[in-house]
Design a protein around this motif. Sequence first.
Motif, PDB file in Angstrom:
ATOM      1  N   PRO A 218     -38.680  46.647 -61.812  1.00 46.73           N
ATOM      2  CA  PRO A 218     -39.236  47.319 -63.357  1.00 46.73           C
ATOM      3  C   PRO A 218     -38.845  46.886 -64.700  1.00 46.73           C
ATOM      4  CG  PRO A 218     -37.348  48.613 -62.596  1.00 46.73           C
ATOM      5  CD  PRO A 218     -37.465  47.616 -61.359  1.00 46.73           C
ATOM      6  N   ALA A 219     -39.933  46.428 -65.544  1.00 48.78           N
ATOM      7  CA  ALA A 219     -39.678  46.124 -66.591  1.00 48.78           C
ATOM      8  C   ALA A 219     -38.613  46.823 -66.728  1.00 48.78           C
ATOM      9  CB  ALA A 219     -40.466  45.768 -67.456  1.00 48.78           C
ATOM     10  N   SER A 220     -37.933  48.388 -67.064  1.00 51.75           N
ATOM     11  CA  SER A 220     -37.509  48.431 -68.161  1.00 51.75           C
ATOM     12  C   SER A 220     -35.838  48.592 -67.973  1.00 51.75           C
ATOM     13  CB  SER A 220     -37.628  50.446 -68.051  1.00 51.75           C
ATOM     14  OG  SER A 220     -37.489  50.420 -66.244  1.00 51.75           O
ATOM     15  N   LEU A 221     -35.523  48.142 -66.507  1.00 51.43           N
ATOM     16  CA  LEU A 221     -34.269  47.626 -66.646  1.00 51.43           C
ATOM     17  C   LEU A 221     -33.985  46.508 -67.468  1.00 51.43           C
ATOM     18  CD1 LEU A 221     -32.509  47.633 -63.220  1.00 51.43           C
ATOM     19  CD2 LEU A 221     -32.471  46.131 -64.292  1.00 51.43           C
ATOM     20  N   GLU A 223     -35.078  45.418 -70.479  1.00 52.68           N
ATOM     21  CA  GLU A 223     -35.405  45.848 -71.719  1.00 52.68           C
ATOM     22  C   GLU A 223     -34.159  46.397 -71.494  1.00 52.68           C
ATOM     23  OE1 GLU A 223     -39.017  48.259 -71.913  1.00 52.68           O
ATOM     24  OE2 GLU A 223     -40.035  46.317 -71.562  1.00 52.68           O
ATOM     25  N   ALA A 224     -33.374  47.453 -70.534  1.00 55.94           N
ATOM     26  CA  ALA A 224     -32.509  48.936 -70.507  1.00 55.94           C
ATOM     27  C   ALA A 224     -31.348  47.259 -70.655  1.00 55.94           C
ATOM     28  CB  ALA A 224     -31.681  49.107 -69.348  1.00 55.94           C
ATOM     29  N   ASN A 227     -31.206  45.816 -74.123  1.00 52.60           N
ATOM     30  CA  ASN A 227     -31.014  47.205 -75.791  1.00 52.60           C
ATOM     31  C   ASN A 227     -29.320  46.809 -75.386  1.00 52.60           C
ATOM     32  OD1 ASN A 227     -33.370  45.831 -76.520  1.00 52.60           O
ATOM     33  ND2 ASN A 227     -33.958  46.962 -75.622  1.00 52.60           N
ATOM     34  N   ASP A 229     -29.134  50.075 -73.331  1.00 58.39           N
ATOM     35  CA  ASP A 229     -29.743  51.316 -73.536  1.00 58.39           C
ATOM     36  C   ASP A 229     -29.233  52.547 -71.891  1.00 58.39           C
ATOM     37  OD1 ASP A 229     -31.265  53.723 -73.113  1.00 58.39           O
ATOM     38  OD2 ASP A 229     -32.805  52.915 -73.767  1.00 58.39           O
ATOM     39  N   ASP A 231     -29.505  54.859 -71.119  1.00 60.81           N
ATOM     40  CA  ASP A 231     -30.294  56.096 -69.730  1.00 60.81           C
ATOM     41  C   ASP A 231     -31.297  55.694 -69.984  1.00 60.81           C
ATOM     42  OD1 ASP A 231     -29.106  58.566 -70.870  1.00 60.81           O
ATOM     43  OD2 ASP A 231     -29.166  58.066 -72.927  1.00 60.81           O
ATOM     44  N   THR A 232     -31.840  54.102 -70.477  1.00 63.05           N
ATOM     45  CA  THR A 232     -33.289  53.571 -69.656  1.00 63.05           C
ATOM     46  C   THR A 232     -32.607  53.209 -68.712  1.00 63.05           C
ATOM     47  OG1 THR A 232     -33.915  53.844 -71.338  1.00 63.05           O
ATOM     48  CG2 THR A 232     -34.860  51.954 -70.432  1.00 63.05           C
ATOM     49  N   LEU A 233     -31.246  52.319 -68.682  1.00 63.98           N
ATOM     50  CA  LEU A 233     -31.562  51.807 -66.916  1.00 63.98           C
ATOM     51  C   LEU A 233     -29.987  52.894 -66.041  1.00 63.98           C
ATOM     52  CD1 LEU A 233     -29.816  49.016 -65.536  1.00 63.98           C
ATOM     53  CD2 LEU A 233     -27.528  50.218 -66.888  1.00 63.98           C
ATOM     54  N   ALA A 236     -33.620  52.986 -63.637  1.00 63.66           N
ATOM     55  CA  ALA A 236     -34.238  52.031 -63.436  1.00 63.66           C
ATOM     56  C   ALA A 236     -33.814  52.123 -62.155  1.00 63.66           C
ATOM     57  CB  ALA A 236     -34.602  50.965 -64.724  1.00 63.66           C
TER      58      ALA A 236
END
Length: 317
Positions: A218-221, A223-224, A227, A229, A231-233, A236
């Motif tokens: 996932p791209a969110s991982l 990004e986490a 950044n 981050d 909570d985003t990690l 993910a």
Amino acid sequence: MSLLTDEPLGPQVTVRAPAKINLFLGVAALASDGFHPLTTVYQAVGLYDDVTVSEAGEWSLRLLGDPRVDLDAVPTDDSNIALRAARALLAHHGMEHRALAMTIHKSIPVAGGMAGGSADAAAALVATDRALDLQTPDEDLLRIAASLGSDVPFALFGGTALGRGHGEEVEPLEDAGGWWWVVVESDLGLSTPTVYRAFDDLHAQAGTSGPADAPALPASLLEALVNADVDTLAAALHNDLQAPALHLRADLGRTVEQAEAAGGRAALLSGSGPTVLVLCASRDEADGVRERLVEAGHERVTAVPAPVAGVHVVEHA
């Protein structure tokens, strides 16, 4: 092989190697080569084994470790992966006639899903190279590491990295985070091949062989990580081996539930288990989670930072 440490014939080198966790572990169906293709994100955490090597008149191996580590589960014969690593490096240089005295001090759980054996192998490669001044090129060390096991190359890198293939194709990732994890160990180990067989069995029961390709990262991982981050990690984190491991060991499901109730941002199984991890936003949060899990009856609980460096020399005498 003698288990008595022989007198060293040259420099004694100690190399430290970190445990690994998987922030993401996507597993595809069993391929024709007998392996499951993977997409994984490795992270090295601050829990270490030390491997000490010196040249000697005959091969020897001594095991030491923290009281909580089950040393009886670590082989001391030629099947030990650290010994195999040292022998493979000597063979690469045409030096099969030479011998080493090796001591392994373990703090990484045995059969805990944190690649302690792979860490030992990576440390043995570097310690052997430095003790005998072999000056092995990095690409040769990585090639030998990959021949020993899927997780061995990552132990050379450390930090946070993307793994593909069987996990041996390693690409470092940008990671701006200063993460903290609570590591909850189990009294009983869990065999990685057994968990993979359970993965296959569960898919067979569902009428499939599993996904043809490993799930996409996932791209969110990513990004986490960039950044920092937490909570985003946490949202993910993913492990395809968690379900089969919990199928084999129902007690681990209760541990995951207790870990989630203790605080932190997310809990998941480390690799093939049985170690359970809790992601935390700070050292203070991790210390609080650790204390609550100890109060809940878990004796082997540690708070560790991440990411940390890969294998590195800590003593050269």
